[in-house]
Structures are given as C-alpha cells and as structure tokens.
Design a protein around this motif. Sequence first.
Motif, PDB file in Angstrom:
ATOM      1  N   VAL A  88      -5.897  16.705  -8.888  1.00 31.89           N
ATOM      2  CA  VAL A  88      -6.652  15.339  -8.519  1.00 31.89           C
ATOM      3  C   VAL A  88      -5.299  13.946  -8.655  1.00 31.89           C
ATOM      4  CG1 VAL A  88      -7.113  13.109  -9.240  1.00 31.89           C
ATOM      5  CG2 VAL A  88      -8.312  15.030  -9.742  1.00 31.89           C
ATOM      6  N   GLU A  89      -5.378  13.522  -7.032  1.00 36.36           N
ATOM      7  CA  GLU A  89      -4.464  12.659  -5.986  1.00 36.36           C
ATOM      8  C   GLU A  89      -4.712  11.217  -6.007  1.00 36.36           C
ATOM      9  OE1 GLU A  89      -1.043  13.082  -5.875  1.00 36.36           O
ATOM     10  OE2 GLU A  89      -0.524  15.671  -5.655  1.00 36.36           O
ATOM     11  N   VAL A  90      -4.271  10.180  -5.953  1.00 36.01           N
ATOM     12  CA  VAL A  90      -4.585   8.959  -5.460  1.00 36.01           C
ATOM     13  C   VAL A  90      -3.927   9.022  -3.878  1.00 36.01           C
ATOM     14  CG1 VAL A  90      -4.949   6.493  -5.195  1.00 36.01           C
ATOM     15  CG2 VAL A  90      -4.892   8.211  -7.757  1.00 36.01           C
ATOM     16  N   ILE A  91      -4.442   9.145  -3.311  1.00 32.42           N
ATOM     17  CA  ILE A  91      -3.472   9.823  -1.576  1.00 32.42           C
ATOM     18  C   ILE A  91      -3.511   8.496  -0.751  1.00 32.42           C
ATOM     19  CG2 ILE A  91      -4.593  12.340  -1.595  1.00 32.42           C
ATOM     20  CD1 ILE A  91      -6.794  11.526   0.626  1.00 32.42           C
ATOM     21  N   LYS A  92      -4.069   7.032  -0.820  1.00 28.90           N
ATOM     22  CA  LYS A  92      -3.676   6.245  -0.092  1.00 28.90           C
ATOM     23  C   LYS A  92      -4.199   4.694  -0.584  1.00 28.90           C
ATOM     24  CE  LYS A  92      -4.973   5.056   4.469  1.00 28.90           C
ATOM     25  NZ  LYS A  92      -6.021   5.227   6.176  1.00 28.90           N
ATOM     26  N   SER A  93      -3.726   3.733  -1.223  1.00 26.11           N
ATOM     27  CA  SER A  93      -3.767   2.199  -1.460  1.00 26.11           C
ATOM     28  C   SER A  93      -3.875   1.200  -0.404  1.00 26.11           C
ATOM     29  CB  SER A  93      -3.612   2.246  -2.643  1.00 26.11           C
ATOM     30  OG  SER A  93      -2.048   1.970  -2.212  1.00 26.11           O
ATOM     31  N   LYS A  94      -5.126  -0.075  -0.840  1.00 29.09           N
ATOM     32  CA  LYS A  94      -4.252  -0.798   0.324  1.00 29.09           C
ATOM     33  C   LYS A  94      -4.805  -1.944  -0.251  1.00 29.09           C
ATOM     34  CE  LYS A  94      -4.973  -2.908   5.027  1.00 29.09           C
ATOM     35  NZ  LYS A  94      -5.530  -2.886   6.691  1.00 29.09           N
ATOM     36  N   VAL A  95      -3.557  -3.221  -0.046  1.00 31.05           N
ATOM     37  CA  VAL A  95      -3.680  -4.815  -0.669  1.00 31.05           C
ATOM     38  C   VAL A  95      -5.164  -5.392   0.206  1.00 31.05           C
ATOM     39  CG1 VAL A  95      -3.224  -5.733  -1.628  1.00 31.05           C
ATOM     40  CG2 VAL A  95      -1.803  -4.236  -1.856  1.00 31.05           C
ATOM     41  N   ILE A  96      -5.980  -6.032  -0.719  1.00 28.71           N
ATOM     42  CA  ILE A  96      -7.009  -6.559   0.573  1.00 28.71           C
ATOM     43  C   ILE A  96      -6.371  -7.555   0.223  1.00 28.71           C
ATOM     44  CG2 ILE A  96      -9.579  -7.448   0.825  1.00 28.71           C
ATOM     45  CD1 ILE A  96      -8.180  -4.405   1.002  1.00 28.71           C
ATOM     46  N   VAL A 111     -12.988   3.624  -3.359  1.00 22.68           N
ATOM     47  CA  VAL A 111     -13.383   2.677  -4.321  1.00 22.68           C
ATOM     48  C   VAL A 111     -12.441   1.475  -3.990  1.00 22.68           C
ATOM     49  CG1 VAL A 111     -13.018   2.164  -6.622  1.00 22.68           C
ATOM     50  CG2 VAL A 111     -13.025   4.281  -6.057  1.00 22.68           C
ATOM     51  N   LEU A 112     -13.209   0.109  -4.213  1.00 28.40           N
ATOM     52  CA  LEU A 112     -12.079  -1.361  -4.084  1.00 28.40           C
ATOM     53  C   LEU A 112     -12.395  -1.528  -5.435  1.00 28.40           C
ATOM     54  CD1 LEU A 112     -11.460  -3.711  -2.298  1.00 28.40           C
ATOM     55  CD2 LEU A 112     -13.791  -3.940  -2.120  1.00 28.40           C
ATOM     56  N   ALA A 113     -11.351  -1.891  -5.679  1.00 28.39           N
ATOM     57  CA  ALA A 113     -11.330  -1.818  -7.298  1.00 28.39           C
ATOM     58  C   ALA A 113     -10.262  -3.522  -7.338  1.00 28.39           C
ATOM     59  CB  ALA A 113     -10.406  -1.633  -8.337  1.00 28.39           C
ATOM     60  N   LYS A 133      -7.581  -7.105  -5.447  1.00 30.43           N
ATOM     61  CA  LYS A 133      -8.446  -6.636  -5.140  1.00 30.43           C
ATOM     62  C   LYS A 133      -7.253  -5.192  -3.759  1.00 30.43           C
ATOM     63  CE  LYS A 133     -11.883  -9.935  -4.546  1.00 30.43           C
ATOM     64  NZ  LYS A 133     -12.772  -9.285  -5.440  1.00 30.43           N
ATOM     65  N   ILE A 134      -7.862  -3.982  -4.637  1.00 36.68           N
ATOM     66  CA  ILE A 134      -7.014  -3.235  -3.401  1.00 36.68           C
ATOM     67  C   ILE A 134      -7.634  -2.388  -3.696  1.00 36.68           C
ATOM     68  CG2 ILE A 134      -6.100  -2.193  -5.996  1.00 36.68           C
ATOM     69  CD1 ILE A 134      -3.868  -1.072  -4.863  1.00 36.68           C
ATOM     70  N   ARG A 135      -7.972  -1.136  -2.068  1.00 38.11           N
ATOM     71  CA  ARG A 135      -8.772  -0.392  -1.810  1.00 38.11           C
ATOM     72  C   ARG A 135      -8.230   1.088  -1.751  1.00 38.11           C
ATOM     73  NH1 ARG A 135      -9.498  -1.387   3.079  1.00 38.11           N
ATOM     74  NH2 ARG A 135     -10.940  -2.512   2.990  1.00 38.11           N
ATOM     75  N   VAL A 136      -9.023   2.024  -3.331  1.00 36.81           N
ATOM     76  CA  VAL A 136      -7.897   3.114  -3.236  1.00 36.81           C
ATOM     77  C   VAL A 136      -8.427   4.177  -3.035  1.00 36.81           C
ATOM     78  CG1 VAL A 136      -7.544   4.074  -5.173  1.00 36.81           C
ATOM     79  CG2 VAL A 136      -7.170   1.899  -5.468  1.00 36.81           C
ATOM     80  N   THR A 137      -8.631   5.343  -2.502  1.00 36.03           N
ATOM     81  CA  THR A 137      -8.334   6.286  -2.355  1.00 36.03           C
ATOM     82  C   THR A 137      -7.845   7.571  -3.175  1.00 36.03           C
ATOM     83  OG1 THR A 137      -8.427   5.812   0.296  1.00 36.03           O
ATOM     84  CG2 THR A 137      -9.072   7.872  -0.032  1.00 36.03           C
ATOM     85  N   GLY A 146       0.710  -0.772   0.184  1.00 36.90           N
ATOM     86  CA  GLY A 146      -0.014  -0.016  -0.266  1.00 36.90           C
ATOM     87  C   GLY A 146       1.056   1.372  -0.185  1.00 36.90           C
ATOM     88  N   HIS A 147       0.197   1.936   0.080  1.00 39.12           N
ATOM     89  CA  HIS A 147       0.992   3.073  -0.035  1.00 39.12           C
ATOM     90  C   HIS A 147       0.209   4.668   0.742  1.00 39.12           C
ATOM     91  CE1 HIS A 147      -1.661   5.331  -3.542  1.00 39.12           C
ATOM     92  NE2 HIS A 147      -0.810   6.408  -3.092  1.00 39.12           N
ATOM     93  N   GLU A 148       0.753   5.391   0.795  1.00 35.21           N
ATOM     94  CA  GLU A 148      -0.102   7.282   1.483  1.00 35.21           C
ATOM     95  C   GLU A 148       0.417   8.103   1.332  1.00 35.21           C
ATOM     96  OE1 GLU A 148      -2.719   7.754   5.827  1.00 35.21           O
ATOM     97  OE2 GLU A 148      -0.948   6.411   5.768  1.00 35.21           O
TER      98      GLU A 148
END
Length: 200
Positions: A184-192, A108-110, A117-121, A85-87
């Motif tokens: 626009v920024e993808v500010i956070k992600s986490k691998v599910i 978004v859960l993509a 699966k990865i949760r993206v903010t 993940g990242h932030e």
Amino acid sequence: MAKRKQIGRRVEGWKAKNWFKVYSPEVFDKVYLGDTIANEPEKVYGRVMQTTLGEMTQDYSKQNVKMRFKVTEVAGDAAYTDFAGHEVTKDYLRAMIKRRASRIDSIVLATTSDGKKIRVTATCFTINRADASQQHAIRKEITNYILKKAKEQTYYQFVKDMVMGEISRDIFKSIKLIHPTRRVEVIKSKVIEAKTVVAQ
C-alpha cells in the motif's frame, strides 16, 4: 551601439537581484532546499521548490518520492516554506504493477485536527486479482482510515506520517485481512488552500 546598451542593462538588472536560501519546514528539520533569485523579497513568496525525500533525509531508497514546498515566509536572505504536496514517481508505480493483480486507487479529501485540508491518493497493489466486492471493501477501509487518522492528528503530524510511510504501513495491516496484498502506498497528496473571499 544600441545592442551593447541593452546587454549592459541586462547585466545591471541581474546584479540588482538577490539570492535567497530556501529551507523546508521545521517538521522536515529545516533542510536547505536550494536558492532562488529575486529583486525584492515579496517576489519570493509563493514560489515552489521541488526535491526528493531521499535527498532531504539522505536515505536514497526514498528517491522515488518527489516533494513540493511553497515559500510562505522571508527573513533576510532566508526563505521558509510550507509543505505543498508530494508524488511518487511514475517509474516506481510501473514497477509495482504486476499481471493478474489489481491496482486499487482511493482519493480522499481529509481534514486534520487543526482544520487543514489535504487531498490524498492511496493505492493498494494486490497479490492476485480482487473482485468488485473486495475492491469496494478495500477502498472503504482506506478512506475510513485516512479520514480518522487526519481527524486525530495535526497537519504536520499527518504529513510526516504520510510521506515517511507510517500511514501506508498501518493501512496495509488492515487491508491484508480483506485480500492478499503486496503493498500500500500513498502515491500523491496536495494541500487544498482556503480560497480568499474578496469583500464587495
């Protein structure tokens, strides 16, 4: 005397441990992330290393992006990781927020083409305040784009485009047609990770 023996045991225990060099995944060029210590390789699995995208790429304009990697493989004294993940740093986000403007977050859960699966903010920062209907349209555009992009790409293609800013730039192009947009920024992600089912 007892105290000396205890210290001696600590020293012997420390010497029995081994150092493992930790590397990023191949998609991030197997960059050296640092060292971790353990008395056996099995204990290195699952450990999380954190660094910045700036340090990894030697592009210090990207120091605001914190990256997390989890150890998934150990070979000899080398440990290899997977993206976890990242932030974006809070200081960077605070600098982006302006008065009389809107910050619009979309979570978004993509699912990628290879089933990860990865949760993206993703966050849109507008130039001036957006009304409720515009905010709804922006969230819908962000969500639809991320879902479509993930479906078209493998996990590592998607992750690289996400952290390197390609996805943010593409979303910006469509969002600015809805409302004046600054960034626009993808500010956070986490691998599910898939849950392990234990047989009864």
